[in-house]
Design a protein around this motif. Structure first.
Motif, mmCIF file in Angstrom:
data_model
loop_
_atom_site.group_PDB
_atom_site.id
_atom_site.type_symbol
_atom_site.label_atom_id
_atom_site.label_comp_id
_atom_site.label_asym_id
_atom_site.label_seq_id
_atom_site.Cartn_x
_atom_site.Cartn_y
_atom_site.Cartn_z
ATOM 1 N N LEU A 220 0.996 -1.139 0.090
ATOM 2 C CA LEU A 220 0.005 0.046 -0.122
ATOM 3 C C LEU A 220 0.781 1.234 0.126
ATOM 4 C CD1 LEU A 220 -2.888 1.348 0.340
ATOM 5 C CD2 LEU A 220 -2.753 0.930 2.752
ATOM 6 N N LEU A 221 1.917 1.392 1.054
ATOM 7 C CA LEU A 221 2.526 2.458 1.035
ATOM 8 C C LEU A 221 3.524 2.722 -0.431
ATOM 9 C CD1 LEU A 221 4.153 1.869 4.663
ATOM 10 C CD2 LEU A 221 2.289 3.676 3.794
ATOM 11 N N CYS A 222 3.814 1.661 -1.002
ATOM 12 C CA CYS A 222 4.499 1.705 -2.147
ATOM 13 C C CYS A 222 3.881 2.149 -3.512
ATOM 14 C CB CYS A 222 5.578 0.426 -2.299
ATOM 15 S SG CYS A 222 6.776 0.242 -1.251
ATOM 16 N N SER A 223 2.425 1.869 -3.248
ATOM 17 C CA SER A 223 1.685 2.117 -4.432
ATOM 18 C C SER A 223 1.362 3.728 -4.308
ATOM 19 C CB SER A 223 0.391 1.357 -4.361
ATOM 20 O OG SER A 223 -0.398 1.928 -3.482
ATOM 21 N N LEU A 224 1.547 4.428 -3.279
ATOM 22 C CA LEU A 224 1.445 6.132 -3.326
ATOM 23 C C LEU A 224 2.711 6.850 -3.417
ATOM 24 C CD1 LEU A 224 -1.022 5.780 0.029
ATOM 25 C CD2 LEU A 224 -1.658 5.753 -2.395
ATOM 26 N N GLY A 225 2.962 7.562 -4.637
ATOM 27 C CA GLY A 225 3.790 8.368 -5.007
ATOM 28 C C GLY A 225 4.036 9.464 -3.644
ATOM 29 N N SER A 226 3.077 9.733 -2.787
ATOM 30 C CA SER A 226 3.185 10.659 -1.734
ATOM 31 C C SER A 226 3.796 10.015 -0.451
ATOM 32 C CB SER A 226 1.614 11.494 -1.361
ATOM 33 O OG SER A 226 0.889 10.358 -0.959
ATOM 34 N N THR A 227 4.040 8.875 -0.240
ATOM 35 C CA THR A 227 4.409 8.165 0.724
ATOM 36 C C THR A 227 6.081 8.806 1.149
ATOM 37 O OG1 THR A 227 3.169 6.171 0.563
ATOM 38 C CG2 THR A 227 4.893 6.112 2.291
ATOM 39 N N PRO A 228 6.245 9.397 2.412
ATOM 40 C CA PRO A 228 7.584 9.811 2.577
ATOM 41 C C PRO A 228 8.489 8.581 2.614
ATOM 42 C CG PRO A 228 6.155 10.470 4.225
ATOM 43 C CD PRO A 228 5.395 9.690 3.273
ATOM 44 N N SER A 229 9.605 8.654 2.185
ATOM 45 C CA SER A 229 10.804 7.389 2.060
ATOM 46 C C SER A 229 10.991 7.096 3.411
ATOM 47 C CB SER A 229 12.011 8.034 1.440
ATOM 48 O OG SER A 229 12.399 9.083 1.929
ATOM 49 N N ASP A 230 10.895 7.854 4.486
ATOM 50 C CA ASP A 230 11.232 7.389 6.030
ATOM 51 C C ASP A 230 10.143 6.336 6.324
ATOM 52 O OD1 ASP A 230 9.635 9.832 6.406
ATOM 53 O OD2 ASP A 230 10.202 9.483 8.370
ATOM 54 N N ILE A 231 9.152 6.304 5.972
ATOM 55 C CA ILE A 231 7.960 5.772 6.301
ATOM 56 C C ILE A 231 8.071 4.296 5.721
ATOM 57 C CG2 ILE A 231 5.645 5.140 6.303
ATOM 58 C CD1 ILE A 231 6.040 7.306 8.387
ATOM 59 N N VAL A 232 8.436 4.297 4.244
ATOM 60 C CA VAL A 232 8.679 2.984 3.675
ATOM 61 C C VAL A 232 9.733 2.281 4.067
ATOM 62 C CG1 VAL A 232 9.541 2.131 1.289
ATOM 63 C CG2 VAL A 232 7.764 3.936 1.527
ATOM 64 N N ALA A 233 11.024 3.021 4.564
ATOM 65 C CA ALA A 233 12.029 2.504 5.041
ATOM 66 C C ALA A 233 11.890 1.843 6.444
ATOM 67 C CB ALA A 233 13.156 3.541 5.499
ATOM 68 N N LEU A 234 10.936 2.493 7.372
ATOM 69 C CA LEU A 234 10.538 1.892 8.482
ATOM 70 C C LEU A 234 9.819 0.536 8.439
ATOM 71 C CD1 LEU A 234 9.982 2.100 11.714
ATOM 72 C CD2 LEU A 234 8.177 3.519 11.190
ATOM 73 N N VAL A 235 9.059 0.741 7.580
ATOM 74 C CA VAL A 235 7.996 -0.781 7.393
ATOM 75 C C VAL A 235 8.703 -1.726 6.687
ATOM 76 C CG1 VAL A 235 5.969 -1.778 6.042
ATOM 77 C CG2 VAL A 235 5.824 0.646 7.103
ATOM 78 N N ALA A 236 9.847 -1.348 5.850
ATOM 79 C CA ALA A 236 10.748 -2.535 5.171
ATOM 80 C C ALA A 236 11.733 -2.779 6.285
ATOM 81 C CB ALA A 236 11.522 -1.855 3.984
ATOM 82 N N GLN A 237 12.061 -2.216 7.271
ATOM 83 C CA GLN A 237 12.867 -2.660 8.256
ATOM 84 C C GLN A 237 12.135 -3.486 9.176
ATOM 85 O OE1 GLN A 237 14.408 1.236 9.981
ATOM 86 N NE2 GLN A 237 15.586 1.482 8.322
ATOM 87 N N LEU A 238 11.039 -3.087 9.498
ATOM 88 C CA LEU A 238 10.238 -3.995 10.493
ATOM 89 C C LEU A 238 9.592 -5.439 9.723
ATOM 90 C CD1 LEU A 238 8.047 -1.060 11.939
ATOM 91 C CD2 LEU A 238 9.941 -2.345 13.263
ATOM 92 N N PHE A 239 9.523 -5.151 8.529
ATOM 93 C CA PHE A 239 9.212 -6.506 7.808
ATOM 94 C C PHE A 239 9.798 -6.817 6.469
ATOM 95 C CE2 PHE A 239 4.897 -8.619 5.923
ATOM 96 C CZ PHE A 239 5.448 -9.862 6.123
ATOM 97 N N PRO A 240 11.026 -6.976 6.475
ATOM 98 C CA PRO A 240 11.824 -7.194 5.178
ATOM 99 C C PRO A 240 11.208 -8.160 4.274
ATOM 100 C CG PRO A 240 13.181 -7.690 7.099
ATOM 101 C CD PRO A 240 11.847 -7.274 7.688
#
Length: 122
Positions: A41-61
């Motif tokens: 969901l986060l990656c499908s939105l161009g407006s998602t801040p990169s730090d939020i994507v990084a946080l979720v990716a770190q929590l669930f790689p």
């Protein structure tokens, strides 16, 4: 408020605080029909801040290489397709991938045979 609502309403600071307090929520399947994780969901939105994507990716790689049920797109495909102005989100995903995930993830093909790179240029 559920995670999807926080994302849809672009309440990024609330989402970040929630995931910091409850990191296992990063593993929630947001849309069972599509097979989307929060990271999809986060990656499908161009407006998602990169730090939020990084946080979720770190929590669930492991979510980085999970194909969805519709087109077999991974979050890498979606980030490449919807992040045309910057590579920060895509770079965050690559940095959070485990070594053994990297080649498989970057070369993963969706139902049309496209990799994340194909998604970036289409």
């Amino acid at each position: 408020m559920d995670l999807q609502a926080l994302v849809e309403e672009r309440k990024w600071s609330d989402l970040k605080a929630r995931l910091t307090d409850f990191p296992d929520e990063a593993k929630v399947v947001i849309d069972v029909t599509l097979g989307w994780t929060l990271l999809h969901l986060l990656c499908s939105l161009g407006s998602t801040p990169s730090d939020i994507v990084a946080l979720v990716a770190q929590l669930f790689p492991d979510a980085i290489t999970v194909p969805d049920a519709r087109y077999r797109d991974t979050p890498l495909h979606l980030a490449a397709r919807h992040s045309q102005r910057t590579t920060l989100r895509f770079k965050s995903l690559l940095e959070c991938m485990h070594e053994q995930q990297r080649e498989r993830g970057v070369l993963a093909r969706n139902q049309y045979g496209g990799t994340a790179l194909h998604s970036a240029v289409n």
